[in-house]
Design an enzyme around this catalytic site. Structure first.
Site, PDB file in Angstrom:
ATOM      1  CG  ASP A 294      40.688  39.199  46.741  1.00 56.10           C
ATOM      2  OD1 ASP A 294      39.588  39.714  46.940  1.00 56.10           O
ATOM      3  OD2 ASP A 294      41.088  38.860  45.627  1.00 56.10           O
TER       4      ASP A 294
ATOM      5  CD  GLU B 263      36.709  34.556  46.995  1.00 55.59           C
ATOM      6  OE1 GLU B 263      36.809  34.077  45.860  1.00 55.59           O
ATOM      7  OE2 GLU B 263      36.409  35.730  47.217  1.00 55.59           O
TER       8      GLU B 263
ATOM      9  CG  ASP C 210      33.589  37.852  47.982  1.00 52.31           C
ATOM     10  OD1 ASP C 210      34.819  38.046  47.798  1.00 52.31           O
ATOM     11  OD2 ASP C 210      32.846  37.403  47.106  1.00 52.31           O
TER      12      ASP C 210
ATOM     13  CB  ILE D 158      37.869  42.257  45.971  1.00 54.75           C
ATOM     14  CG1 ILE D 158      38.692  43.175  46.861  1.00 54.75           C
ATOM     15  CG2 ILE D 158      37.493  43.004  44.686  1.00 54.75           C
ATOM     16  CD1 ILE D 158      39.973  43.682  46.201  1.00 54.75           C
ATOM     17  CG  ASP D 159      31.361  39.230  44.533  1.00 56.96           C
ATOM     18  OD1 ASP D 159      31.732  38.042  44.456  1.00 56.96           O
ATOM     19  OD2 ASP D 159      30.320  39.653  44.012  1.00 56.96           O
TER      20      ASP D 159
ATOM     21  CB  THR E  83      38.651  38.870  41.906  1.00 56.48           C
ATOM     22  OG1 THR E  83      38.185  38.623  43.231  1.00 56.48           O
ATOM     23  CG2 THR E  83      40.123  39.221  41.961  1.00 56.48           C
TER      24      THR E  83
ATOM     25  CG  ASP F 149      30.262  34.599  45.795  1.00 59.63           C
ATOM     26  OD1 ASP F 149      31.123  35.478  45.689  1.00 59.63           O
ATOM     27  OD2 ASP F 149      30.427  33.430  45.404  1.00 59.63           O
TER      28      ASP F 149
END
Length: 376
Positions: free
Chosen positions: A54, A79, A153, A155-156, A158, A302
């Site tokens: 991330d 994020e 974001d 890695i949405d 996660t 997001d």
């Protein structure tokens, strides 16, 4: 600004490569998981994880976009905190350095001196992907970089990325969970109004080659600014003859919402899925008409990117609570909520506190609002 779109598509694919490298190296992946704590913890989950993947992806996008568009550098938000604690308890600030070797040396400090793992990551960070055919030729967007900000974001979903369950996807079908729910999201908004004007979504784990075991992904993009509306996804036609709406929800959604929408939707047309970004992508692709969330458990990073794609298709992402009180209003991305409230800290400042409805057709938005009014 077509140059910015092409750059975002390229860095999103670089990000996808980083995500795949981290999954493919099992010993490396075990080193990468670290529990979020304090103000950065998403309160929806008992455990919420930050991975080095991330942080690396976020900082790589920030570095590459800032280098090409320096006027945007101070308005690229993500994020994750770029502070990472290694096994020795040392805090390391993760950045992308000028050379691959320098980046590898910095990452080795995070990875407790594991130079092999650090070199794998640094190689993915500094390697440009193959040319991406995005069909953006001739696209003219009347924007200046000094007007724009970015939400990332890295890695949405996660938790789905960490769990790593593999599903064989079928076109035209929504799958509730798995690696395919993990997405790279890059959204561009107007600093003055918070309006989302450009979005890129990369799905790193779309197809797995049965012979090599290697994953490949796919990307989506959209632009909506003034009279310019362009999207890589064709606008889905209405579902001919299908009864009611189709909706996608979180498995943790309130029962009253599930019951209300179940009566609104036809049989088998209410689905549950993981990942806010993935659920909005399902609406973008026409796999669901709406995504409804009654909790304030999603954040600006997001929703910004997929919101831009939905706007390009004639839809949007509305604040559910505002719609239930009076009239639906579109989410914006330029200031934290509530403005000036000193009690909001960390990630919570950027939550979509009123919940949301993602939709392709405004008439369907109003149908959902009417079904839920007085029940929440």
């Amino acid at each position: 600004m077509a140059d910015l779109l092409r750059l975002l598509l390229r860095v999103a694919e670089k990000a996808a490569n980083v995500a795949r490298v981290c999954r493919q190296e099992a010993p490396l992946f075990q080193l990468l998981v670290q529990e979020k704590t304090g103000d950065d913890k998403n309160k929806k989950f008992v455990q919420d994880f930050k991975t080095l993947a991330d942080v690396v992806i976020q900082e790589m996008i920030r570095h590459d976009v800032g280098a090409e568009f320096p006027e945007m550098a101070s308005f690229i938000h993500g994020e994750e905190s770029n502070k990472f604690e290694n096994g020795l308890g040392e805090s390391v600030t993760v950045t992308v350095c000028g050379t691959e070797d320098e980046t590898a040396a910095l990452l080795a400090a995070v990875l407790d001196g594991d130079r092999t793992a650090a070199s794998l990551l640094a190689g993915a960070i500094h390697q440009d992907p193959a040319s991406i055919d995005a069909h953006t030729d001739g696209l003219a967007v009347p924007l200046d970089p000094s007007q724009l900000g970015i939400w990332i974001d890295p890695i949405d979903a996660t938790s789905q990325y960490i769990e790593g369950r593999e599903e064989v996807l079928e076109e035209g079908h929504l799958f509730p969970s798995g690696l395919h729910c993990a997405l790279v999201l890059i959204g561009v908004y107007l600093r003055s109004t918070g309006e989302p004007v450009m979005g890129v979504i990369n799905q790193p784990f779309h197809h797995k080659d049965p012979s090599s075991g290697r994953w490949s992904g796919r990307h989506f993009w959209g632009v909506c600014c003034g009279s310019v509306r362009a999207c890589s996804v064709a606008r889905a036609p209405p579902s001919a003859g299908a009864p009611g709406l189709s909706a996608v929800l979180s498995s943790s959604e309130k029962q009253v919402v599930k019951d209300s929408l179940r009566s609104l939707c036809g049989p088998g047309r209410l689905a549950l899925a993981s990942g806010a970004g993935y659920k909005i992508l399902c609406v973008i692709q026409g796999l669901a008409d709406v995504y409804v969330l009654s909790e304030g458990s999603t954040f600006k990073w997001d929703s910004c990117a997929p919101h831009a794609l939905l706007r390009a298709l004639g839809g949007g992402v509305a604040d559910l609570a505002a719609g239930l009180r009076s009239q639906p209003t579109e989410l914006t991305y330029h200031r934290h909520h509530p403005p000036g409230d000193g009690e909001q800290r960390g990630a919570e400042r950027w939550a979509n506190h009123g919940g949301l409805v993602a939709y392709r057709d405004p008439a369907q938005l109003h149908t959902v609002i009417a079904a839920l009014r007085g029940k929440l």
